[in-house]
Design a protein around this motif. Structure first.
Motif, PDB file in Angstrom:
ATOM      1  N   GLY A  23       0.789  -1.198  -0.074  1.00  0.00           N
ATOM      2  CA  GLY A  23       0.048   0.050   0.028  1.00  0.00           C
ATOM      3  C   GLY A  23       0.750   1.350   0.119  1.00  0.00           C
ATOM      4  N   PRO A  24       0.209   2.310  -0.027  1.00  0.00           N
ATOM      5  CA  PRO A  24       0.990   3.873  -0.098  1.00  0.00           C
ATOM      6  C   PRO A  24       1.564   4.006   1.318  1.00  0.00           C
ATOM      7  N   PRO A  25       2.643   4.777   1.335  1.00  0.00           N
ATOM      8  CA  PRO A  25       3.198   5.342   2.506  1.00  0.00           C
ATOM      9  C   PRO A  25       2.066   6.042   3.200  1.00  0.00           C
ATOM     10  N   GLY A  26       2.535   5.867   4.780  1.00  0.00           N
ATOM     11  CA  GLY A  26       1.485   6.457   5.603  1.00  0.00           C
ATOM     12  C   GLY A  26       1.966   6.976   6.992  1.00  0.00           C
ATOM     13  N   ILE A  27       1.327   7.810   7.521  1.00  0.00           N
ATOM     14  CA  ILE A  27       1.873   8.301   8.904  1.00  0.00           C
ATOM     15  C   ILE A  27       1.118   7.588  10.027  1.00  0.00           C
ATOM     16  N   ARG A  28       1.986   7.364  10.884  1.00  0.00           N
ATOM     17  CA  ARG A  28       1.058   6.554  11.963  1.00  0.00           C
ATOM     18  C   ARG A  28      -0.382   7.238  12.704  1.00  0.00           C
ATOM     19  N   ASN A  29      -1.305   6.433  12.607  1.00  0.00           N
ATOM     20  CA  ASN A  29      -2.480   7.220  13.438  1.00  0.00           C
ATOM     21  C   ASN A  29      -3.170   8.072  12.498  1.00  0.00           C
ATOM     22  N   THR A  30      -2.926   8.343  11.177  1.00  0.00           N
ATOM     23  CA  THR A  30      -3.546   9.283  10.360  1.00  0.00           C
ATOM     24  C   THR A  30      -4.638   8.636   9.404  1.00  0.00           C
ATOM     25  N   PHE A  31      -5.291   7.236   9.506  1.00  0.00           N
ATOM     26  CA  PHE A  31      -6.247   6.978   8.680  1.00  0.00           C
ATOM     27  C   PHE A  31      -7.344   7.809   8.534  1.00  0.00           C
ATOM     28  N   LYS A  32      -7.764   8.356   9.569  1.00  0.00           N
ATOM     29  CA  LYS A  32      -9.150   9.182   9.401  1.00  0.00           C
ATOM     30  C   LYS A  32      -8.790  10.474   8.744  1.00  0.00           C
ATOM     31  N   ASN A  33      -7.471  10.798   8.385  1.00  0.00           N
ATOM     32  CA  ASN A  33      -7.288  11.893   7.669  1.00  0.00           C
ATOM     33  C   ASN A  33      -6.961  11.549   6.124  1.00  0.00           C
ATOM     34  N   LEU A  34      -7.036  10.272   5.713  1.00  0.00           N
ATOM     35  CA  LEU A  34      -6.758   9.736   4.449  1.00  0.00           C
ATOM     36  C   LEU A  34      -7.924   9.371   3.653  1.00  0.00           C
ATOM     37  N   GLN A  35      -9.173   9.923   4.282  1.00  0.00           N
ATOM     38  CA  GLN A  35     -10.357   9.793   3.294  1.00  0.00           C
ATOM     39  C   GLN A  35     -10.860   8.330   3.025  1.00  0.00           C
ATOM     40  N   PRO A  36     -10.833   7.510   3.974  1.00  0.00           N
ATOM     41  CA  PRO A  36     -11.249   6.153   3.683  1.00  0.00           C
ATOM     42  C   PRO A  36     -12.310   6.129   2.689  1.00  0.00           C
ATOM     43  N   GLU A  37     -13.237   6.915   2.912  1.00  0.00           N
ATOM     44  CA  GLU A  37     -14.526   6.780   2.025  1.00  0.00           C
ATOM     45  C   GLU A  37     -14.085   6.961   0.534  1.00  0.00           C
ATOM     46  N   ARG A  38     -13.006   7.443   0.105  1.00  0.00           N
ATOM     47  CA  ARG A  38     -12.398   7.560  -1.062  1.00  0.00           C
ATOM     48  C   ARG A  38     -11.498   6.397  -1.513  1.00  0.00           C
ATOM     49  N   ILE A  39     -10.643   5.974  -0.556  1.00  0.00           N
ATOM     50  CA  ILE A  39      -9.559   4.691  -0.825  1.00  0.00           C
ATOM     51  C   ILE A  39     -10.413   3.503  -0.802  1.00  0.00           C
ATOM     52  N   GLY A  40     -11.497   3.421  -0.024  1.00  0.00           N
ATOM     53  CA  GLY A  40     -12.114   2.278  -0.154  1.00  0.00           C
ATOM     54  C   GLY A  40     -12.655   1.598  -1.347  1.00  0.00           C
ATOM     55  N   PRO A  41     -13.565   2.706  -2.132  1.00  0.00           N
ATOM     56  CA  PRO A  41     -13.936   2.126  -3.455  1.00  0.00           C
ATOM     57  C   PRO A  41     -12.587   1.646  -4.532  1.00  0.00           C
ATOM     58  N   ILE A  42     -11.525   2.550  -4.233  1.00  0.00           N
ATOM     59  CA  ILE A  42     -10.287   2.416  -5.081  1.00  0.00           C
ATOM     60  C   ILE A  42      -9.822   0.946  -4.842  1.00  0.00           C
ATOM     61  N   ILE A  43      -9.733   0.551  -3.523  1.00  0.00           N
ATOM     62  CA  ILE A  43      -9.399  -0.613  -3.184  1.00  0.00           C
ATOM     63  C   ILE A  43     -10.235  -1.904  -3.592  1.00  0.00           C
ATOM     64  N   LYS A  44     -11.527  -1.647  -3.763  1.00  0.00           N
ATOM     65  CA  LYS A  44     -12.623  -2.639  -4.195  1.00  0.00           C
ATOM     66  C   LYS A  44     -12.193  -2.542  -5.868  1.00  0.00           C
ATOM     67  N   GLU A  45     -12.152  -1.565  -6.282  1.00  0.00           N
ATOM     68  CA  GLU A  45     -12.004  -1.820  -7.927  1.00  0.00           C
ATOM     69  C   GLU A  45     -10.595  -2.630  -8.075  1.00  0.00           C
ATOM     70  N   LEU A  46      -9.617  -2.186  -7.339  1.00  0.00           N
ATOM     71  CA  LEU A  46      -8.432  -3.175  -7.610  1.00  0.00           C
ATOM     72  C   LEU A  46      -8.524  -4.608  -7.025  1.00  0.00           C
ATOM     73  N   CYS A  47      -9.332  -5.027  -6.223  1.00  0.00           N
ATOM     74  CA  CYS A  47      -9.608  -6.425  -5.942  1.00  0.00           C
ATOM     75  C   CYS A  47     -10.325  -6.808  -6.922  1.00  0.00           C
ATOM     76  N   GLU A  48     -11.227  -6.281  -7.580  1.00  0.00           N
ATOM     77  CA  GLU A  48     -12.122  -6.942  -8.613  1.00  0.00           C
ATOM     78  C   GLU A  48     -11.245  -7.235  -9.941  1.00  0.00           C
ATOM     79  N   PHE A  49     -10.317  -6.070 -10.164  1.00  0.00           N
ATOM     80  CA  PHE A  49      -9.564  -6.242 -11.290  1.00  0.00           C
ATOM     81  C   PHE A  49      -8.560  -7.402 -11.209  1.00  0.00           C
ATOM     82  N   ALA A  50      -7.983  -7.467  -9.705  1.00  0.00           N
ATOM     83  CA  ALA A  50      -7.133  -8.694  -9.640  1.00  0.00           C
ATOM     84  C   ALA A  50      -7.843  -9.949  -9.762  1.00  0.00           C
TER      85      ALA A  50
END
Length: 185
Positions: A23-50
């Motif tokens: 996954g992408p680099p991150g900073i500890r304890n910053t998940f709430k600032n990384l827009q999980p509502e945006r990242i989630g669908p991208i991961i879903k698309e990646l999983c479906e593509f795989a």
């Protein structure tokens, strides 16, 4: 998806079942600032593509990456809304993140498909060791994995500075086999 397509085609040709994602680099304890509502669908698309290559994505916890806290697995599954996403537990990376590997297991549950095993000592900082030569409780791990009915691989992470000769590698392999053989009924 062009770059990952090459990787997935190669994995398919090699007969791989999983692509382990840091996954992408991150900073500890910053998940709430990384827009999980945006990242989630991208991961879903990646999983479906795989999946179109008969490959499953297995997101590995890494101290320097986005998945560096135990609650990440539950949170990303909540937003990805897919059962195609799986997880890889890395014991060393959990310790480097400042958490117990058992904390990560609770979020992975039935989605755990792979374990990267090494041992460690704590001398003010993490000193890596081969399995059976440190303080990690592999028997407790075995018991926890039995509770979740895990039957996947446990891969010994080997680094050249962790052993002097092949007998030390064999010791760790035999140690893990002994731990696995002690499964109580």
């Amino acid at each position: 998806l062009k770059n990952i397509e090459k990787v997935l085609k190669a994995a398919q040709q090699l007969g791989a079942e999983y692509y382990v994602l840091h996954g992408p680099p991150g900073i500890r304890n910053t998940f709430k600032n990384l827009q999980p509502e945006r990242i989630g669908p991208i991961i879903k698309e990646l999983c479906e593509f795989a999946q179109s290559f008969n490959i499953r994505i297995s997101w590995e916890n890494v101290s320097w990456g986005l998945y560096n806290t135990p609650d990440f697995a539950k949170r990303i599954l909540e937003y990805a809304k897919t059962d195609l996403l799986t997880f890889t537990l890395d014991i060393k990376q959990a310790i480097r993140s400042g958490y117990s590997p058992f904390d990560y297991l609770s979020g992975m549950q039935q989605s755990l498909v792979n374990i990267h095993a090494c041992d460690y000592l704590m001398n003010g900082e993490v000193a890596l060791k081969m399995p059976g030569q440190g303080v990690f409780d592999f028997y407790a791990l075995r018991d926890k994995l039995k509770e979740t009915q895990y039957t996947g691989p446990i891969i010994i992470e080997v680094y050249s500075d962790l052993y002097r000769d092949l007998s030390e590698l064999k010791y760790s392999y035999d140690f893990l086999k002994k731990v696995a053989a002690c499964v109580s009924s």
